[in-house]
Write a protein that holds these residues in place. Structure first.
Motif, PDB file in Angstrom:
ATOM      1  N   ASN A   3      68.312  48.630  46.714  1.00 41.67           N
ATOM      2  CA  ASN A   3      67.834  49.742  45.898  1.00 41.67           C
ATOM      3  C   ASN A   3      67.422  49.319  44.490  1.00 41.67           C
ATOM      4  N   ARG A   4      67.511  48.020  44.210  1.00 45.54           N
ATOM      5  CA  ARG A   4      67.113  47.545  42.888  1.00 45.54           C
ATOM      6  C   ARG A   4      65.629  47.832  42.677  1.00 45.54           C
ATOM      7  N   PRO A   5      65.264  48.408  41.556  1.00 42.64           N
ATOM      8  CA  PRO A   5      63.848  48.729  41.321  1.00 42.64           C
ATOM      9  C   PRO A   5      62.972  47.479  41.415  1.00 42.64           C
ATOM     10  N   LEU A   6      61.834  47.620  42.073  1.00 44.24           N
ATOM     11  CA  LEU A   6      60.889  46.515  42.178  1.00 44.24           C
ATOM     12  C   LEU A   6      60.199  46.294  40.841  1.00 44.24           C
ATOM     13  N   GLU A   7      59.986  45.047  40.496  1.00 47.86           N
ATOM     14  CA  GLU A   7      59.295  44.722  39.248  1.00 47.86           C
ATOM     15  C   GLU A   7      57.784  44.803  39.468  1.00 47.86           C
ATOM     16  N   LYS A   8      57.102  45.445  38.546  1.00 47.68           N
ATOM     17  CA  LYS A   8      55.654  45.622  38.648  1.00 47.68           C
ATOM     18  C   LYS A   8      54.937  44.334  38.258  1.00 47.68           C
ATOM     19  N   VAL A   9      53.970  43.953  39.084  1.00 47.33           N
ATOM     20  CA  VAL A   9      53.135  42.780  38.804  1.00 47.33           C
ATOM     21  C   VAL A   9      51.678  43.158  39.045  1.00 47.33           C
ATOM     22  N   THR A  10      50.808  42.793  38.131  1.00 41.94           N
ATOM     23  CA  THR A  10      49.377  43.032  38.302  1.00 41.94           C
ATOM     24  C   THR A  10      48.687  41.712  38.650  1.00 41.94           C
ATOM     25  N   TYR A  11      47.763  41.781  39.601  1.00 38.90           N
ATOM     26  CA  TYR A  11      47.126  40.576  40.134  1.00 38.90           C
ATOM     27  C   TYR A  11      45.641  40.823  40.351  1.00 38.90           C
ATOM     28  N   LEU A  12      44.833  39.862  39.954  1.00 41.82           N
ATOM     29  CA  LEU A  12      43.392  39.891  40.223  1.00 41.82           C
ATOM     30  C   LEU A  12      43.054  38.876  41.294  1.00 41.82           C
ATOM     31  N   THR A  13      42.255  39.263  42.289  1.00 42.32           N
ATOM     32  CA  THR A  13      41.745  38.283  43.241  1.00 42.32           C
ATOM     33  C   THR A  13      40.783  37.348  42.504  1.00 42.32           C
ATOM     34  N   SER A  14      40.385  36.274  43.145  1.00 39.59           N
ATOM     35  CA  SER A  14      39.509  35.320  42.462  1.00 39.59           C
ATOM     36  C   SER A  14      38.101  35.874  42.287  1.00 39.59           C
ATOM     37  N   PHE A  15      37.595  36.550  43.340  1.00 35.06           N
ATOM     38  CA  PHE A  15      36.184  36.958  43.304  1.00 35.06           C
ATOM     39  C   PHE A  15      35.951  38.026  44.358  1.00 35.06           C
ATOM     40  N   GLY A  16      36.078  39.286  43.972  1.00 33.09           N
ATOM     41  CA  GLY A  16      35.880  40.356  44.941  1.00 33.09           C
ATOM     42  C   GLY A  16      36.998  40.405  45.964  1.00 33.09           C
ATOM     43  N   ASN A  17      36.669  40.883  47.154  1.00 34.25           N
ATOM     44  CA  ASN A  17      37.658  40.982  48.232  1.00 34.25           C
ATOM     45  C   ASN A  17      37.093  40.392  49.513  1.00 34.25           C
ATOM     46  N   PHE A  18      36.897  39.086  49.495  1.00 34.06           N
ATOM     47  CA  PHE A  18      36.429  38.378  50.681  1.00 34.06           C
ATOM     48  C   PHE A  18      37.615  37.761  51.412  1.00 34.06           C
ATOM     49  N   GLY A  19      37.359  37.174  52.572  1.00 29.33           N
ATOM     50  CA  GLY A  19      38.433  36.582  53.357  1.00 29.33           C
ATOM     51  C   GLY A  19      39.210  35.520  52.619  1.00 29.33           C
TER      52      GLY A  19
END
Length: 339
Positions: A33-49
């Motif tokens: 039940n420990r609160p999840l820590e928020k993390v922000t992440y950017l992909t390298s270039f769009g959303n490709f495979g």
């Protein structure tokens, strides 16, 4: 021992067991039940495979197991991603290591730290289509190419051109957003686009009936790494536990993606409606050789600082960056996975 004594002893043992189990359950519940820590992440270039591994890590619960709630946003290439991480708009992102070196050489990205390797050699390339008159690097002269301004393919092109014998002044570049590049190429607006070599299946899926022509930068720059995972120096130094948990979970997603490309493609399509599963899976399959190149060992995510030093020298010899840059100035030996 009398029957009464045996009964009392049994009850005592049972109570002890129940109490012990109850404490363990309480501890497990508290932990879960420990609160999840928020993390922000950017992909390298769009959303490709090639970027599906982050979605795999989220979908398979790897981030959650590490106590993290990760918000994944599409990135726009090395230059823009570096700027956003430095500005605090994201905490982690993959960027091309050569692009980072070029930025550091120009006094930029000073607060950026490398914490893991994604691709052990560069995937940067120019991709064209059959019929465009491009079969070799020299054929790019007189052609129009498209890429986003901050892309490492575009930033590194002058160095690639010098080493490949291209007159860079005879090549015209136009701006294009990551999501629109393949459409520009397929529609005939440009003769080539900046891409990763693993983008070949996606390009061919859009340019139906035409075969892709791929000019890899690694043909003339074999020592260069591809994408590396970066964060800010502040996070690396002040939140090393969070960084280590994120790195481990993301690398787990990376391994799962290249080992299970079809599943990775389906997960990407489930989370990104514009993505197509089959081309994404094909990209993951092709990327495997860059994540685990021959002789690199079984540990994914490692960084060899001697290779980084050779990359720096290559760029210095090509007059792309000035002297004075060293791996220990921007690579975290404490956080990068160990071979």
């Amino acid at each position: 021992m009398s029957r009464l004594a045996r009964t009392v002893a049994t009850l005592a043992m049972t109570c002890t067991f129940v109490v012990g189990c109850g404490n363990a359950d309480d501890q497990q519940q508290t932990s879960s039940n420990r609160p999840l820590e928020k993390v922000t992440y950017l992909t390298s270039f769009g959303n490709f495979g090639r970027d599906s591994y982050a979605w795999v890590a989220k979908d398979k619960g790897f981030f959650r197991e590490a106590g993290l709630d990760v918000d994944i946003k599409p990135g726009s290439g090395t230059g823009d991603n570096l700027s956003k991480v430095e500005a605090g708009a994201a905490m982690f992102t993959p960027v091309d290591l050569t692009g980072l070196l070029l930025a550091r050489g120009n006094k930029g990205a000073q607060s950026i730290t490398v914490v893991a390797g994604i691709q052990q050699r560069t995937m940067a390339a120019i991709i064209s289509l059959e019929g465009n008159g491009v079969a070799a690097p020299k054929d790019l002269e007189g052609k129009k190419l498209a890429d986003s301004p901050g892309s490492v393919v575009r930033s590194l092109f002058p160095t690639y051109a010098k080493l490949a014998g291209i007159d860079a002044t005879k090549v015209t570049w136009v701006n294009g957003a990551p999501a629109n590049l393949i459409g520009l190429l397929a529609g005939g607006t440009v003769a080539g686009i900046g891409q990763f070599v693993v983008g070949e299946p996606t390009v061919e899926s859009v340019a139906k009936g035409k075969q892709a022509v791929v000019l890899p930068y690694s043909d003339v720059m074999s020592d260069l790494y591809g994408n590396v995972l970066v964060t800010t120096t502040k996070i690396a130094q002040e939140q090393p536990d969070l960084a280590k948990r994120f790195i481990a979970a993301l690398m787990k997603g990376l391994v799962h993606s290249i080992d299970n490309p079809d599943e990775a493609g389906r997960i990407l399509q489930k989370n990104v409606s514009a993505a197509a599963a089959a081309p994404a899976a094909a990209e993951c399959t092709l990327m495997s050789a860059f994540v685990r190149p021959e002789g690199s060992g079984n540990v994914v995510g490692t960084i060899d600082t001697e290779r980084v030093a050779r990359s720096i020298k290559l760029l210095q010899d090509a007059d792309a960056i000035p002297a004075g840059l060293a791996p220990d100035q921007f690579v975290s030996a404490d956080l990068t996975p160990k071979p």
